[in-house]
Enzyme design. Structure first.
Site, PDB file in Angstrom:
ATOM      1  N   GLU A 196     -12.137  23.679  56.912  1.00  0.00           N
ATOM      2  CA  GLU A 196     -10.874  23.514  57.634  1.00  0.00           C
ATOM      3  C   GLU A 196     -10.912  24.147  59.025  1.00  0.00           C
ATOM      4  O   GLU A 196     -10.262  23.678  59.960  1.00  0.00           O
ATOM      5  CB  GLU A 196      -9.728  24.113  56.831  1.00  0.00           C
ATOM      6  CG  GLU A 196      -9.359  23.358  55.575  1.00  0.00           C
ATOM      7  CD  GLU A 196     -10.192  23.721  54.365  1.00  0.00           C
ATOM      8  OE1 GLU A 196     -11.316  24.242  54.519  1.00  0.00           O
ATOM      9  OE2 GLU A 196      -9.716  23.436  53.255  1.00  0.00           O
ATOM     10  N   GLU A 220     -10.987  22.890  46.822  1.00  0.00           N
ATOM     11  CA  GLU A 220      -9.807  23.598  46.296  1.00  0.00           C
ATOM     12  C   GLU A 220      -9.351  22.967  44.986  1.00  0.00           C
ATOM     13  O   GLU A 220      -9.010  23.658  44.035  1.00  0.00           O
ATOM     14  CB  GLU A 220      -8.688  23.586  47.335  1.00  0.00           C
ATOM     15  CG  GLU A 220      -9.028  24.457  48.552  1.00  0.00           C
ATOM     16  CD  GLU A 220      -8.003  24.334  49.652  1.00  0.00           C
ATOM     17  OE1 GLU A 220      -7.760  23.203  50.126  1.00  0.00           O
ATOM     18  OE2 GLU A 220      -7.440  25.363  50.060  1.00  0.00           O
TER      19      GLU A 220
END
Ligand code: T1G
Length: 698
Positions: free
Chosen positions: A125, A105
């Site tokens: 995640e 990210e």
């Protein structure tokens, strides 16, 4: 700057370096350091562009998982990612090792991304019961497209840098020195007048991505991720990327991330993340304990287990010599292995050439002399103490000094097996789970005399053959089977009480188990369970115990392998068999077992609490080191869903007082024999503590 993040300028290009071993997790300190570095970059006229790079073995492997249950300190990661993107100076992310989660990210907040060809990128995640929470659900679809982004986010599987380049996430692969290459790339971009590419400003390619696409995707997840909470939230984030403005969609991302973070699923899955790393830590075997070198492996017994065990080592590049009593047994065994590899070829997971290569790594013999120089010998013969003793006596005579002699026994007393050798310190249990070449779990059984370096070798070997090795002590059934027996015991008893096997299995399946207890018994073989029960020397005298298993075995109904067991079989399809409930009624009358109504809640409560109680006894006896070790065993070897965290984490989540009260309730109904609360459980329940708190306080 801190030593965790540094800033320097090399010929007009700033280099921001993160150095936060072991995996450069994006901790609060790292975020603060990066924030300060960006401020410095903005103010530094000598820097025309910047490179973000990491020291050590990998790029940022994610947000710091240790911080999720604490209040998050500024700067939050999403804000930092936006700050990278808002920079008026071009920033290149230089990726090596793995850019995962918050690491990718952050890289997508930069304007360009370059990577070493060996690097990997991903948003894993979901393995932690989370959705990406630092703009990844919005930036990845803009770079890679919605479907590719969804596949990466809902599977959690990283992709190679090369695939990342094909997908549009990585702009350039850098051979050689990454730092130099990244600086040169930044300069090349500057010289070419390349624009500051802000990913958030890119459009999401929405061609064919409508509500139909998302509902179809959700249907697929219902199969591949049955019962998990986070994958569906990820789909909603992707839907927002298509249907909402970037800012609005970020609000959706934040809301759904917080829902995931607060979920019991994520608590459970984060617990397992750490527990699966904790299992390698053995209190009385220091990490530095040197292991023995394992270059040559021998497997005794070419049956289903022996074949599967052999494949694990061959797949890890270790040659194996398989020993059987006769040529026919060897041919049968090689046939099993070839067939297993053949199905991998059919599924496109292996080439014919690799199959032949693998088969070429397997030598066969009927002569013990041929395995005299093996470094590790794994016995996988019949689960009968007499035969195992015979084999170990022979191994003790033949094998070189220092060879490790391992038994694949699933329940027998390893100390008794070791005692027939002159080298009990070299004897250990390596309990594989069928199918041995598939199941990740490996119970490593330490005998009273097993040497520390033998344990260290076994743990290292588990990692080498890509198994999750969990060290356990010697008792009947070790940890997994010893706790699985009470779970199945209750299912068996309920049959006598009038609860059909298909209902119990459906309730267990809906709770998240991969298969219900009765289906598992039919798959493993009722005769196997029966044999284990007869081998259990000090088994309490209870005529009701596993009576249905015995009755069906007496009829030759062993399960799938005989076409009928608890169910009837049409091929592999299990069909309820009314005759079985007739047999159950008959046996119940003989045994005086009352027919009772049992709710779905009670079905799960009896099966889980009986397991948990046994787990508490196991912890008290020191057969398992930590409650997390027990959890790792059950999610990797018994099909317990990861979003439950394992039996002990599940007990902590529902509350030990509730577990204890349930056990007391069943003691009142069934007596002390199977329902006496374990002292540790009673103690912790009275103190309002969890198994995990108890474990951490030791
Ligand atoms: N945070 C904190 N510690 C971590 C960590 C992390 N993200 N990743 C690993 N560790 C620790 C680990 O506990 C172990 O510690 C040591 O590092 C070595 O790990 C906002 C919310 C990177 C592939 O899920 O997959 O970003 O036991 O034994 O086998 O959207 O670690 O030595 O004390 O596994 O070489 C997303 C998790 C986080 C990646 C390296 N990222 N890590 O494997 O070493 S959430 C992940 C891994 C997130 C954002 C979201 C692997 C690895 P100890 P290891 P390895």
């Amino acid at each position: 700057m801190s030593d965790i993040t540094s800033y320097e300028v090399a010929d007009g290009i700033a280099v921001i370096t993160i150095d936060n071993p072991p995996v450069n997790a994006m901790s609060t300190a790292v975020r603060k350091g990066c924030w300060a570095a960006l401020e410095q970059l903005a103010a530094d006229d000598s820097a025309k562009a910047a490179v973000l790079i990491c020291a050590g073995r990998t790029f940022v492997a994610g947000a710091d998982i240790n911080e999720f249950d604490k209040p998050i300190e500024d700067p939050w990661l999403p804000a930092l990612v936006e700050k990278f993107e808002a920079s008026e100076k071009l920033i290149v992310a230089a990726i090596h090792g793995a850019a995962l989660g918050g690491g990718l990210e952050t890289a997508m907040g930069c304007h360009y991304r370059c990577a070493a060809p060996s690097a990997r990128i991903g948003l894993p995640e979901v393995n932690l019961g989370l959705s990406p929470g630092a703009t990844g659900t919005q930036r990845l679809p803009r770079l890679a497209g919605v479907r590719k982004a969804l596949d990466m986010m809902t599977s959690g599987r990283p992709i190679s840098a090369g695939d990342g380049q094909k997908a549009g996430v990585i702009e350039k692969l850098i051979d050689g020195d990454l730092r130099e290459g990244a600086i040169a790339y930044a300069r090349e971009l500057l010289d070419a007048g390349a624009p500051i590419k802000r990913v958030s400003k890119l459009d999401v390619a929405a061609e064919g991505i409508d509500d139909g696409f998302f509902s179809e995707y959700l249907q697929g997840l219902a199969r591949t991720a049955r019962g998990f909470f986070a994958p569906e939230q990820i789909v909603e984030c992707a839907r927002a990327a298509v249907n909402e403005s970037y800012q609005d969609a970020l609000k959706t991302e934040r809301k759904l991330f917080e829902k995931c973070r607060a979920s019991t699923h994520s608590q459970a899955q984060r617990h397992l993340f750490f527990a699966e790393r904790e299992v390698a830590k053995i209190p009385d075997v220091p990490k530095a304990t040197p292991g023995r070198e394992i270059k040559k492996v021998a497997v005794i017994g070419a049956g289903t287990m022996g074949g599967g065990i052999t494949m694990n080592f061959v797949n890890a590049g270790v040659p194996v010599t398989v020993l059987e009593v006769d040529q026919a047994g060897l041919e049968r065994g090689l046939g099993i292995i070839r067939k297993n590899y053949g199905s991998a070829v059919k599924k496109g997971r292996m080439t014919e050439e690799r199959l032949e290569q693998a088969m070429g790594m397997i030598a066969v013999t009927t002569d013990y002399a041929d395995i005299a120089d093996a470094d590790l010998v794994i016995e996988a013969v019949f689960e009968t103490m007499a035969i195992k003793k015979e084999v170990f006596t022979k191994l003790d005579e033949v094998c070189k000094p220092g060879a490790i002699l391992a038994s694949n026994t699933s329940s027998l007393d390893l100390n008794e097996i070791a005692a027939v050798t002159k080298r009990p310190q070299d004897v250990i249990g390596l309990h594989f789970f069928a199918p041995a070449n598939v199941m990740r779990l490996l119970e490593i059984v330490r005998g009273e005399k097993t040497a520390g370096d033998v344990i260290a070798t076994a743990m290292a070997t588990a990692k080498k053959i890509r198994k999750v090795g969990v060290l356990v002590g010697v008792c009947f059934g070790f940890v997994g089977n010893r706790m699985f027996f009470p779970y199945v015991r209750e299912a068996q008893l309920m049959m006598l009480e009038g609860v059909s096997p298909e209902r119990v299995d459906q309730v267990a399946y809906d709770w998240g188990m991969a298969m219900g207890p009765h289906a598992v018994m039919d798959l493993s073989g009722l005769d196997v369970f029966n044999k284990l029960n007869t081998e259990w020397k000090d088994r309490p005298d209870d005529p009701v115990y596993y009576r249905m298993c015995m009755a069906l075995c007496e009829m030759g109904r062993y399960g799938q392998k005989t076409g009928a067991g608890i169910y009837k079989y049409d091929g592999r399809k299990a069909l309820p068999d009314p005759e079985v409930m007739e047999i159950a009624k008959r046996e119940a009358t003989i045994l005086g077992v009352k027919q009772i109504e049992v709710s779905d809640e009670e079905i799960i409560e009896r099966m889980t609490c009986s397991m948990i109680n046994e787990g508490a006894l196991i912890l008290e006896e020191g057969i398992a080191i930590r409650p997390g070790d027990i959890d790792v065993i059950f999610v990797n070897g018994y099909g317990l869903p990861r979003y439950r965290g394992g039996p002990m984490k599940y007990a902590d989540a529902i509350g030990l007082d509730k577990v204890c009260n349930a056990i007391r309730k069943y003691r009142a109904r069934y007596g002390d024999l199977w329902w006496t609360p374990a002292p540790l459980l009673e103690k912790l329940a009275a103190e309002g503590r969890t198994f995990q708190e108890w474990s951490e306080s030791r």
